[in-house]
Enzyme design. Structure first.
Site: not given
Ligand code: ADP
Length: 317
Positions: A73, A167, A169, A171
């Site tokens: 991330k 949270d 969900k 997603g």
């Molecule tokens: P934010 O905290 O900015 O909302 P997220 O944690 O929702 O970010 O991550 C954004 C997107 O990245 C998620 O919707 C998912 O599709 C992808 N993602 C996050 N963590 C992982 C992971 N460990 N492996 C694969 N995809 C991930």
């Protein structure tokens, strides 16, 4: 001589898998996009974009020391200029660090360079249940049974560490290469300091918000059980239980517990959802009770699922 040439062209058998694997990985990763973690002297190559969130962009990262792939991330520092924004990220990392479970995304490392903050996590290459549901519209009861068992076990581990996720969900239900569910995103999570503590507010908008959170009655672990009911409903019906065209109307439906259970669902599935979506948090089932529910203990429970299930309905015996 001719014979030496032949020998050179013939690769030793033991070296094939390693090299092939390395080449396969390198092909997906941009050699021009290098990320360096000076704190651990680790170099990563950035690969394909996995998804975008509120703050972060998530990419596959290849660790060149170990040849392992992670999900990184990446948060631009320009987007977290306010101290409370940075604090929120650090808290998210601190909470996630304490959790080690097969159904919770494993934290790997955290570092910064001049431009970005990096959170390196276990890679879930098959994205989330949102992506799956987009392709499939609804899932079959055995599949939902499989994912819910994993979800309830993962949430059980989180609660055991006195953390509420807040949270849950579709997603945030990520799927790895082996079709295992992993709970992600501790951005709205909080820890309970003492038994019986009630949280009054959430900084953010949980997707499947429970009535007691909405009405600021004080909330705790039971808010996650409400969300599990919403996840179950959404996977089986194809849309969330309280969905309307406006957030205001959705909130009215949540507070009046106004949702419809399609009669096509099995009695066990209806019972599972109905119990989770109880207006009174203290009357909702415990996670233990959910694991022992008729829905999760009778009917076909797949041991594994084929990756083909991401886009097509499986046939079970
Ligand atoms: P934010 O905290 O900015 O909302 P997220 O944690 O929702 O970010 O991550 C954004 C997107 O990245 C998620 O919707 C998912 O599709 C992808 N993602 C996050 N963590 C992982 C992971 N460990 N492996 C694969 N995809 C991930």
């Amino acid at each position: 001589t001719r014979s030496t040439q032949v020998e050179i062209c013939q690769p030793r058998r033991s070296s094939i898998p390693d090299n092939a694997n390395m080449k396969l990985h390198i092909n997906h990763f941009d050699p021009n996009y290098i990320i360096y973690d000076s704190s651990s002297d680790t170099t990563y190559l950035r690969g394909r974009l996995l998804g975008k969130g509120g703050f972060a962009r998530c990419y596959e990262l290849l660790d060149l020391n170990t040849n392992k792939i992670y999900a990184g991330k990446i948060i631009a520092k320009t987007r977290i200029s306010k101290p409370h924004q940075r604090q929120k990220i650090i808290r998210e990392v601190e909470l996630q660090k304490t959790l080690h479970h097969k159904h919770v995304v494993e934290f790997h490392s955290y570092f910064e360079d001049d431009e970005n903050v990096y959170i390196v996590l276990e890679n879930c290459s098959r994205k989330s249940l949102v992506h799956m549901l987009k392709q499939r519209k609804t899932l079959t009861e055995p599949e939902v049974r499989y994912y819910l068992k994993a979800l309830v076990e993962g949430v059980g581990h989180i609660h055991k560490h006195n953390i509420i996720h807040r949270d849950l969900k579709l997603g945030n239900m990520l799927i790895n290469d082996s079709m295992e569910l992993k709970i992600a995103d501790f951005g709205l999570a909080t820890s309970i300091g003492y038994e019986g503590e009630k949280k009054m507010t959430v900084c953010g908008t949980p997707n499947y918000i429970a009535p007691e959170v909405l009405q600021k009655r004080g909330h705790s672990y039971e808010a996650d059980v409400w969300a599990i009911g919403c996840v179950a409903y959404a996977l089986l019906v194809g849309r969330p239980p309280f969905e309307t065209s406006t957030l205001k109307e959705t909130y009215v439906r949540i507070t009046s517990n106004n949702y419809v259970l399609p009669p096509t669902l099995s009695a066990d599935a209806q019972d599972f959802i109905q119990k989770c979506l109880c207006n009174e948090p203290e009357l909702r089932p415990s996670l233990e009770q959910l694991l022992n529910s008729d829905f999760l203990t009778s009917g076909h429970m797949p041991k594994t699922l084929s990756p083909a299930c991401c886009s097509t309905m499986p046939k079970f015996p």
